[in-house]
Design a protein around this motif. Structure first.
Motif, PDB file in Angstrom:
ATOM      1  N   THR A 181       0.845  -1.194   0.000  1.00 16.93           N
ATOM      2  CA  THR A 181       0.000   0.000   0.000  1.00 16.93           C
ATOM      3  C   THR A 181       0.880   1.244   0.000  1.00 16.93           C
ATOM      4  OG1 THR A 181      -1.650  -1.226   1.234  1.00 16.93           O
ATOM      5  CG2 THR A 181      -1.916   1.158   1.186  1.00 16.93           C
ATOM      6  N   ASP A 211      -0.647   7.063  -0.808  1.00 17.78           N
ATOM      7  CA  ASP A 211      -1.904   7.659  -1.291  1.00 17.78           C
ATOM      8  C   ASP A 211      -3.039   6.648  -1.286  1.00 17.78           C
ATOM      9  OD1 ASP A 211      -1.278   5.937  -3.355  1.00 17.78           O
ATOM     10  OD2 ASP A 211      -0.801   7.514  -4.801  1.00 17.78           O
ATOM     11  N   SER A 224      -3.166   3.701  -2.816  1.00 20.64           N
ATOM     12  CA  SER A 224      -3.135   2.732  -3.932  1.00 20.64           C
ATOM     13  C   SER A 224      -2.293   1.523  -3.547  1.00 20.64           C
ATOM     14  CB  SER A 224      -2.511   3.356  -5.182  1.00 20.64           C
ATOM     15  OG  SER A 224      -3.303   4.394  -5.651  1.00 20.64           O
ATOM     16  N   THR A 225      -2.535   0.434  -4.260  1.00 23.78           N
ATOM     17  CA  THR A 225      -1.768  -0.791  -4.005  1.00 23.78           C
ATOM     18  C   THR A 225      -0.954  -1.145  -5.239  1.00 23.78           C
ATOM     19  OG1 THR A 225      -3.539  -1.576  -2.590  1.00 23.78           O
ATOM     20  CG2 THR A 225      -1.970  -3.224  -3.332  1.00 23.78           C
ATOM     21  N   ILE A 226       0.300  -1.504  -5.016  1.00 25.54           N
ATOM     22  CA  ILE A 226       1.193  -1.871  -6.121  1.00 25.54           C
ATOM     23  C   ILE A 226       1.706  -3.297  -5.887  1.00 25.54           C
ATOM     24  CG2 ILE A 226       3.156  -0.756  -4.922  1.00 25.54           C
ATOM     25  CD1 ILE A 226       4.334  -0.102  -7.686  1.00 25.54           C
ATOM     26  N   HIS A 270       2.446  -6.191 -13.182  1.00 26.33           N
ATOM     27  CA  HIS A 270       3.060  -4.889 -12.944  1.00 26.33           C
ATOM     28  C   HIS A 270       4.187  -4.748 -13.954  1.00 26.33           C
ATOM     29  CE1 HIS A 270       5.883  -2.597  -9.837  1.00 26.33           C
ATOM     30  NE2 HIS A 270       5.817  -1.988 -11.005  1.00 26.33           N
ATOM     31  N   PHE A 325      -0.800  -3.147 -13.361  1.00 26.86           N
ATOM     32  CA  PHE A 325      -0.233  -1.902 -12.830  1.00 26.86           C
ATOM     33  C   PHE A 325       0.891  -1.468 -13.775  1.00 26.86           C
ATOM     34  CE2 PHE A 325       2.232   0.882 -10.249  1.00 26.86           C
ATOM     35  CZ  PHE A 325       1.413   1.370  -9.243  1.00 26.86           C
ATOM     36  N   ASP A 347      -0.810   3.973 -13.812  1.00 26.68           N
ATOM     37  CA  ASP A 347      -0.915   3.699 -12.377  1.00 26.68           C
ATOM     38  C   ASP A 347       0.105   4.508 -11.592  1.00 26.68           C
ATOM     39  OD1 ASP A 347      -2.927   1.302 -12.171  1.00 26.68           O
ATOM     40  OD2 ASP A 347      -1.687   1.004 -13.953  1.00 26.68           O
ATOM     41  N   LYS A 371      -1.660  13.922 -10.950  1.00 24.53           N
ATOM     42  CA  LYS A 371      -2.310  13.117  -9.895  1.00 24.53           C
ATOM     43  C   LYS A 371      -3.706  13.675  -9.619  1.00 24.53           C
ATOM     44  CE  LYS A 371      -2.220  11.035  -5.497  1.00 24.53           C
ATOM     45  NZ  LYS A 371      -3.181   9.973  -5.724  1.00 24.53           N
ATOM     46  N   ARG A 426      -2.507   7.765 -11.324  1.00 20.38           N
ATOM     47  CA  ARG A 426      -3.136   7.358 -10.056  1.00 20.38           C
ATOM     48  C   ARG A 426      -2.186   7.625  -8.886  1.00 20.38           C
ATOM     49  NH1 ARG A 426      -7.389   3.360 -11.639  1.00 20.38           N
ATOM     50  NH2 ARG A 426      -8.536   4.722 -13.063  1.00 20.38           N
ATOM     51  N   SER A 427      -0.894   7.435  -9.137  1.00 24.68           N
ATOM     52  CA  SER A 427       0.125   7.736  -8.123  1.00 24.68           C
ATOM     53  C   SER A 427       1.288   8.429  -8.817  1.00 24.68           C
ATOM     54  CB  SER A 427       0.637   6.458  -7.447  1.00 24.68           C
ATOM     55  OG  SER A 427      -0.413   5.786  -6.777  1.00 24.68           O
TER      56      SER A 427
END
Ligand code: NAD
Length: 282
Positions: free
Chosen positions: A8, A11, A13-15, A44, A72, A104, A131, A137-138
């Motif tokens: 996480t 911000d 988001s999850t990567i 990813h 991602f 992403d 952003k 997104r990030s």
């Protein structure tokens, strides 16, 4: 298939902690390589405007039949485009090359402190626009040293979600990683196996033999247990598979620290130094 943990970001988001890097993959080979990576289970992909293969990354994602939201994708702002208007135009080009309406994660590729009058702050403020309008997104940075991160902290409102830096057993880069840990910036480790340069180290080969894994798997697992994000590059499907199989074994903490002790500090650096790197593509 092994399950890749998500990390996480600051911000929300999850990567995926493990991805596939496409630096030095020729455009003509990229659709196939990324397609194979997605087939193996990678979700990813790490590209950059500088790598010249964003278009093919986008094509491969579409051809995979996966939903856009299931992959991602990171790209990066090239060194020629730090001036705010150039950065805005370059980001639009990145999106149109990829054929996506968002990325992403978007990174400033290098801080270039000796260029642009040392001003990467106004570039970062443009990243904040991407952003806030949702097209990135990030947002994060790459190759930033502590003083560069401190300057962003003092002069802007957004803490980078990640800092993508050179990290491998010969350059553990722990001071920059430590600053990240203290400030909510996740480290992404580039050249995680030093482009193959650490795989014959006896400390690593001995651990590999002991745990019944390959040296590349041991080194990548070391990164995973240190909490960093990695995206090894390969165009060889068997190696792509090998590099993906990191989640069915664990290194003992003494092995993690034994590998960390291989650090050669600046002598271990394989890429350019972020304080002096000033390459601008024409
Ligand atoms: P890497 O450490 O991932 O090494 C890649 C090389 O190692 C391959 O070309 C292959 O020859 C070899 N290799 C891969 N898997 C292997 C295996 N299982 N066994 C034996 N050899 C193997 O190096 P990299 O490509 O420089 O870094 C990975 C990614 O990091 C890049 O593709 C790119 O996405 C990113 N990167 C970012 C920056 C930056 O400035 N932000 C700089 C360099 C790389």
């Amino acid at each position: 298939m092994s399950t890749v943990p998500g990390i996480t970001l600051n911000d929300g988001s999850t990567i995926p902690q493990l991805g596939f890097g496409v630096y030095q993959i020729k455009p003509g080979e990229t659709v196939q390589a990324v397609g194979e990576a997605l087939e193996i289970g990678y979700r990813h992909i790490d590209t950059a405007e500088m790598y010249g293969n964003e278009k093919e990354v986008g094509e491969a994602v579409r051809a995979s039949g996966l939903d856009r939201g299931d992959v991602f994708v990171t790209s990066k702002l090239n060194n020629s485009f730090h001036d705010p208007d150039d950065a805005r135009a370059a980001f639009e080009t990145t999106l149109s090359e990829l054929g996506f309406d968002y990325v992403d994660l978007f990174l400033i590729h290098w801080p270039l402190p000796t260029l642009y009058n040392g001003d990467y702050v106004s570039t970062w403020k443009v990243m904040e626009e991407f952003k806030s309008d949702g097209r990135a997104r990030s947002i994060g940075v790459s190759n930033f040293q502590i003083e560069h991160l401190e300057k962003l902290a003092a002069e802007t409102d957004t803490v980078p979600a990640v800092n993508q830096i050179e990290v491998h057993p010969y350059l553990t880069n722990d001071a920059v990683r430590g600053y990240g840990q203290e400030h909510g910036i996740v480290t992404e480790a580039w050249s995680p196996i030093a482009q193959g340069g650490v795989l014959e180290d006896p400390t690593i080969t001995q651990i590999a033999e002991k745990v019944g894994k390959t040296p590349a798997q041991v080194v990548l697992r070391w990164h995973i247990q240190r909490g960093d994000i990695v995206f090894p590059k390969s165009v060889t499907p068997s190696r792509m598979k090998e590099n993906f199989e990191l989640f069915d074994f664990e290194l003992e903490s003494s092995d993690v620290s034994g590998i960390s002790a291989l650090d050669r500090d600046e002598d271990g650096r394989t890429g350019p130094h972020p304080d002096t790197f000033a390459y601008v593509p024409s």
